[in-house]
Design a protein around this motif. Structure first.
Motif, PDB file in Angstrom:
ATOM      1  N   THR A   1      55.681-113.635-128.354  1.00 24.08           N
ATOM      2  CA  THR A   1      54.284-113.225-128.360  1.00 24.08           C
ATOM      3  C   THR A   1      53.374-114.414-128.649  1.00 24.08           C
ATOM      4  O   THR A   1      53.659-115.220-129.532  1.00 24.08           O
ATOM      5  CB  THR A   1      54.054-112.136-129.418  1.00 24.08           C
ATOM      6  OG1 THR A   1      54.892-111.018-129.119  1.00 24.08           O
ATOM      7  CG2 THR A   1      52.603-111.693-129.437  1.00 24.08           C
ATOM      8  N   ALA A   2      52.294-114.516-127.893  1.00 28.62           N
ATOM      9  CA  ALA A   2      51.279-115.543-128.135  1.00 28.62           C
ATOM     10  C   ALA A   2      50.010-114.869-128.625  1.00 28.62           C
ATOM     11  O   ALA A   2      49.622-113.819-128.114  1.00 28.62           O
ATOM     12  CB  ALA A   2      51.001-116.335-126.853  1.00 28.62           C
ATOM     13  N   GLU A   3      49.375-115.458-129.655  1.00 31.24           N
ATOM     14  CA  GLU A   3      48.134-114.928-130.210  1.00 31.24           C
ATOM     15  C   GLU A   3      47.058-116.002-130.151  1.00 31.24           C
ATOM     16  O   GLU A   3      47.252-117.115-130.638  1.00 31.24           O
ATOM     17  CB  GLU A   3      48.355-114.469-131.655  1.00 31.24           C
ATOM     18  CG  GLU A   3      49.409-113.365-131.782  1.00 31.24           C
ATOM     19  CD  GLU A   3      49.637-112.951-133.231  1.00 31.24           C
ATOM     20  OE1 GLU A   3      48.849-113.397-134.100  1.00 31.24           O
ATOM     21  OE2 GLU A   3      50.595-112.208-133.492  1.00 31.24           O
ATOM     22  N   VAL A   4      45.911-115.657-129.553  1.00 29.45           N
ATOM     23  CA  VAL A   4      44.835-116.618-129.356  1.00 29.45           C
ATOM     24  C   VAL A   4      43.551-116.073-129.973  1.00 29.45           C
ATOM     25  O   VAL A   4      43.043-115.028-129.533  1.00 29.45           O
ATOM     26  CB  VAL A   4      44.607-116.898-127.857  1.00 29.45           C
ATOM     27  CG1 VAL A   4      43.497-117.926-127.663  1.00 29.45           C
ATOM     28  CG2 VAL A   4      45.900-117.376-127.193  1.00 29.45           C
ATOM     29  N   PRO A   5      43.002-116.738-131.007  1.00 27.06           N
ATOM     30  CA  PRO A   5      41.718-116.293-131.574  1.00 27.06           C
ATOM     31  C   PRO A   5      40.601-116.396-130.535  1.00 27.06           C
ATOM     32  O   PRO A   5      40.524-117.369-129.782  1.00 27.06           O
ATOM     33  CB  PRO A   5      41.488-117.274-132.728  1.00 27.06           C
ATOM     34  CG  PRO A   5      42.845-117.828-133.045  1.00 27.06           C
ATOM     35  CD  PRO A   5      43.579-117.879-131.746  1.00 27.06           C
TER      36      PRO A   5
ATOM     37  N   MET B   1      46.181-111.017-127.628  1.00 28.48           N
ATOM     38  CA  MET B   1      47.633-111.054-127.745  1.00 28.48           C
ATOM     39  C   MET B   1      48.273-110.996-126.360  1.00 28.48           C
ATOM     40  O   MET B   1      47.819-110.242-125.490  1.00 28.48           O
ATOM     41  CB  MET B   1      48.141-109.881-128.591  1.00 28.48           C
ATOM     42  CG  MET B   1      47.674-109.889-130.026  1.00 28.48           C
ATOM     43  SD  MET B   1      48.449-108.555-130.984  1.00 28.48           S
ATOM     44  CE  MET B   1      50.157-109.126-131.051  1.00 28.48           C
ATOM     45  N   TYR B   2      49.319-111.788-126.177  1.00 24.63           N
ATOM     46  CA  TYR B   2      50.095-111.797-124.938  1.00 24.63           C
ATOM     47  C   TYR B   2      51.535-111.472-125.312  1.00 24.63           C
ATOM     48  O   TYR B   2      52.206-112.251-125.990  1.00 24.63           O
ATOM     49  CB  TYR B   2      50.016-113.159-124.254  1.00 24.63           C
ATOM     50  CG  TYR B   2      48.621-113.558-123.853  1.00 24.63           C
ATOM     51  CD1 TYR B   2      48.088-113.208-122.612  1.00 24.63           C
ATOM     52  CD2 TYR B   2      47.804-114.281-124.738  1.00 24.63           C
ATOM     53  CE1 TYR B   2      46.798-113.571-122.238  1.00 24.63           C
ATOM     54  CE2 TYR B   2      46.507-114.644-124.373  1.00 24.63           C
ATOM     55  CZ  TYR B   2      46.015-114.284-123.136  1.00 24.63           C
ATOM     56  OH  TYR B   2      44.735-114.642-122.778  1.00 24.63           O
TER      57      TYR B   2
ATOM     58  N   VAL C   1      53.727-109.877-118.479  1.00 23.11           N
ATOM     59  CA  VAL C   1      53.083-109.986-119.779  1.00 23.11           C
ATOM     60  C   VAL C   1      52.059-108.857-119.915  1.00 23.11           C
ATOM     61  O   VAL C   1      51.363-108.518-118.953  1.00 23.11           O
ATOM     62  CB  VAL C   1      52.372-111.347-119.931  1.00 23.11           C
ATOM     63  CG1 VAL C   1      51.507-111.389-121.188  1.00 23.11           C
ATOM     64  CG2 VAL C   1      53.395-112.477-119.971  1.00 23.11           C
ATOM     65  N   MET C   2      51.977-108.270-121.106  1.00 25.00           N
ATOM     66  CA  MET C   2      50.909-107.344-121.433  1.00 25.00           C
ATOM     67  C   MET C   2      49.924-108.060-122.342  1.00 25.00           C
ATOM     68  O   MET C   2      50.311-108.586-123.395  1.00 25.00           O
ATOM     69  CB  MET C   2      51.457-106.089-122.121  1.00 25.00           C
ATOM     70  CG  MET C   2      50.385-105.061-122.438  1.00 25.00           C
ATOM     71  SD  MET C   2      51.030-103.453-123.022  1.00 25.00           S
ATOM     72  CE  MET C   2      51.639-103.910-124.653  1.00 25.00           C
ATOM     73  N   ALA C   3      48.666-108.092-121.940  1.00 21.10           N
ATOM     74  CA  ALA C   3      47.627-108.758-122.724  1.00 21.10           C
ATOM     75  C   ALA C   3      46.650-107.717-123.258  1.00 21.10           C
ATOM     76  O   ALA C   3      46.316-106.748-122.566  1.00 21.10           O
ATOM     77  CB  ALA C   3      46.895-109.792-121.870  1.00 21.10           C
TER      78      ALA C   3
END
Length: 413
Positions: free
Chosen positions: A97-101, A108-109, A121-123
Motif C-alpha cells: 500500500t502507498a499513502e500520499v498526503p 491511498m493506493y 490498484v484501488m485508489a
C-alpha cells in the motif's frame, strides 16, 4: 480456544457480527449474483462506509506501461497512471500500500491481488488513516480483486479498459490462452511478459503448481499471424492435456509432437521448453525442443546457460528426448526467452544477440525488486535497446526458487 478469541455470553466463541465483517460480508453475500456493471457503485459505497471518497479502480494495460482507470458509476475516472515513478505504480509492482498526503487528506493506493497476481490498484482518499483503516481496506481490496477476476469472464468491460491500441486477432487468441502473468508462493515466484503486446502471435507460456512440483512450458510457433497463433494454441493445449495426465517429460514432448504433426503436417513446427521444478528440493528437469537455452541467474548475475542435449522442435518427430537436470540453490532464478528477443536487428546490421541480453540482465537485476518487476523492466529496456522494434514475438518467463515450506499459512494464529 485460540488466544485473544472472544467468548459469547453463553460461554462459546463470540460469533456476533462486527463492523468489518458486515462491510466485507456484503461483498461476499452479493458477489454471486452481482452484474459486472454494479461492481463499481458497490465498491464506492463500501469505501464510503469507512469515510473514503474519490474511488478509482486502475487496471494494468496490456503493454504493462500504465494503469488505466476502469469506468463505472460512482468511480473517479482520470488519466492513466504511469507504472514507473508513481505511487500507484509502486503499489501495483510491489504489492504494498502507498499513502500520499494531499491537501484534503491522504490518497491511498492499495494493490488488487488475485492470489499473488497483481490485477491493478484501488485508489481512494481518506481524511486520516489509522491501522484499523489499513487492515480493513487491505482486506476489502483483496475481495474487490477476486470479484474483478471472477466477473471479467462475464463481460468485455475490463478487456476494453485495458486496451490502449487496437489488438490483432492473433494476439486476442494468445491473451485468452495465457495463465495469470505472475504467481508467488513462499517457495517459488514466477512471472512472464509478451511483446508485442497487441500483435503477439506464436509465442506463449504456461505453468501450473501441482503439490510440490512447478510445471513450466514456453512455446514459439513458426510463422506469424493467425497461423502461428493457431499452432501455439494447439501446442499449449496438448501440453496441458499431457501434463494433467501426469506423464513424464519425454512423454509430454511426444504427445505435443504428435498433436502438431497430426494437425499441421510435416512442414510446421513449434520450438518448446518443458520444465519441472521440485519446489521442496530445487531439483529442476527440462526438455529442450529446439529452443534457446535458459539463463541461470545467481546472486544477481547470469552465471551460465542451462545447456544440455536438445531434441527436434515439436512437430518434426524427434526421438525420445534426453531429460536435463540441475539442482538450484535458494534464490536462483531461471530466465526463459524466445529467439525473437535476441534475433532482432536493423536491416544489414547485427542481431541483438544473447550477450546483449546477458549484459542487460546483469545491469537491471541488482537494482530491481521482485520477479515480476524484473521481467517487466527487462522486457521494456530490451525493446528500447532494440530501437523500439519487435518485428518478431519476444517473450520472457522468469522463475525464482526460494525453498522452505508454506504449511504455516494453513494454521490460524
Amino acid at each position: 480456544m485460540a488466544e485473544g478469541e472472544r467468548r459469547s455470553d453463553q460461554g462459546g466463541p463470540d460469533r456476533s457480527e462486527g463492523f468489518g465483517e458486515r462491510l466485507l460480508g456484503v461483498l461476499l453475500d452479493r458477489a454471486h449474483e452481482m452484474p459486472p456493471q454494479l461492481i463499481a457503485p458497490l465498491i464506492a459505497e463500501e469505501v464510503a462506509r469507512v469515510g473514503g471518497r474519490d474511488v478509482s479502480i486502475l487496471l494494468q494495460d496490456y503493454g504493462q506501461l500504465v494503469l488505466v482507470p476502469l469506468p463505472g458509476r460512482r468511480l473517479t475516472v482520470g488519466e492513466p497512471e504511469p507504472i514507473d515513478g508513481t505511487p500507484a505504480g509502486a503499489a501495483f509492482l510491489y504489492g504494498t500500500t502507498a499513502e500520499v498526503p494531499t491537501s484534503d487528506g491522504i490518497r491511498m493506493y492499495l494493490p488488487l491481488l488475485d492470489g499473488s497476481d497483481q490485477v491493478g490498484v484501488m485508489a481512494l482518499t481518506l481524511d486520516r488513516v489509522d491501522d484499523d483503516d489499513r487492515r480493513l481496506l487491505r482486506r476489502l481490496a483483496g475481495l474487490v480483486a477476486d470479484m474483478l477476476v471472477t466477473k471479467h469472464s462475464y463481460t468485455d468491460q475490463f478487456f476494453q479498459a485495458r486496451r490502449r491500441e487496437p489488438m490483432s486477432v492473433a494476439a486476442e487468441i494468445q491473451w485468452t490462452l495465457l495463465p495469470p502473468l505472475a504467481m508467488s508462493v513462499p517457495q517459488v515466484e514466477v512471472a512472464g511478459i509478451l511483446e508485442p503486446a497487441y500483435d503477439v502471435a506464436g509465442d506463449s507460456f504456461d505453468y501450473a503448481l501441482n503439490e510440490d512440483v512447478l510445471h513450466v512450458a514456453m512455446v514459439d510457433a513458426m510463422g506469424h499471424g493467425l497461423d502461428a497463433a493457431t499452432m501455439a494454441t494447439v501446442a499449449v493445449g496438448a501440453y496441458r492435456h499431457a501434463r494433467r495426465a501426469d506423464i513424464g517429460l519425454s512423454e509430454v514432448y511426444a504427445f505435443m509432437d504428435r498433436a502438431i504433426a497430426g494437425q499441421f503436417g510435416p512442414d510446421h513446427f513449434v520450438t518448446a521448453q518443458m520444465m519441472r521444478l521440485d519446489i521442496t528440493t530445487g531439483h529442476l528437469q527440462w526438455v529442450n525442443a529446439g529452443h534457446p537455452a535458459p539463463l541461470l541467474i545467481r546472486d544477481h548475475r547470469v552465471v551460465g546457460r542451462l545447456a544440455g542435449p536438445t531434441t527436434l522442435p515439436v512437430g518434426f518427430g524427434g526421438e525420445k528426448p534426453e531429460i536435463n537436470h540441475q539442482t538450484l540453490q535458494r534464490g536462483d532464478r531461471v530466465l526463459c526467452f524466445t529467439d525473437g528477443l535476441i534475433e532482432e536487428h536493423e536491416a544489414g546490421g547485427e542481431q541483438f544477440g544473447e550477450e546483449q541480453l546477458i549484459h542487460w540482465v546483469n545491469r537491471i537485476e541488482p537494482t530491481t525488486k521482485g520477479v515480476r518487476a524484473l521481467v517487466r523492466s527487462l522486457s521494456h529496456s530490451l525493446k528500447q535497446q532494440r530501437g523500439g522494434r519487435t518485428s518478431d514475438d519476444a517473450t520472457l518467463f522468469l522463475f525464482e526458487w526460494r525453498g522452505g515450506a508454506a504449511d504455516h499459512l494453513a494454521v490460524l494464529d
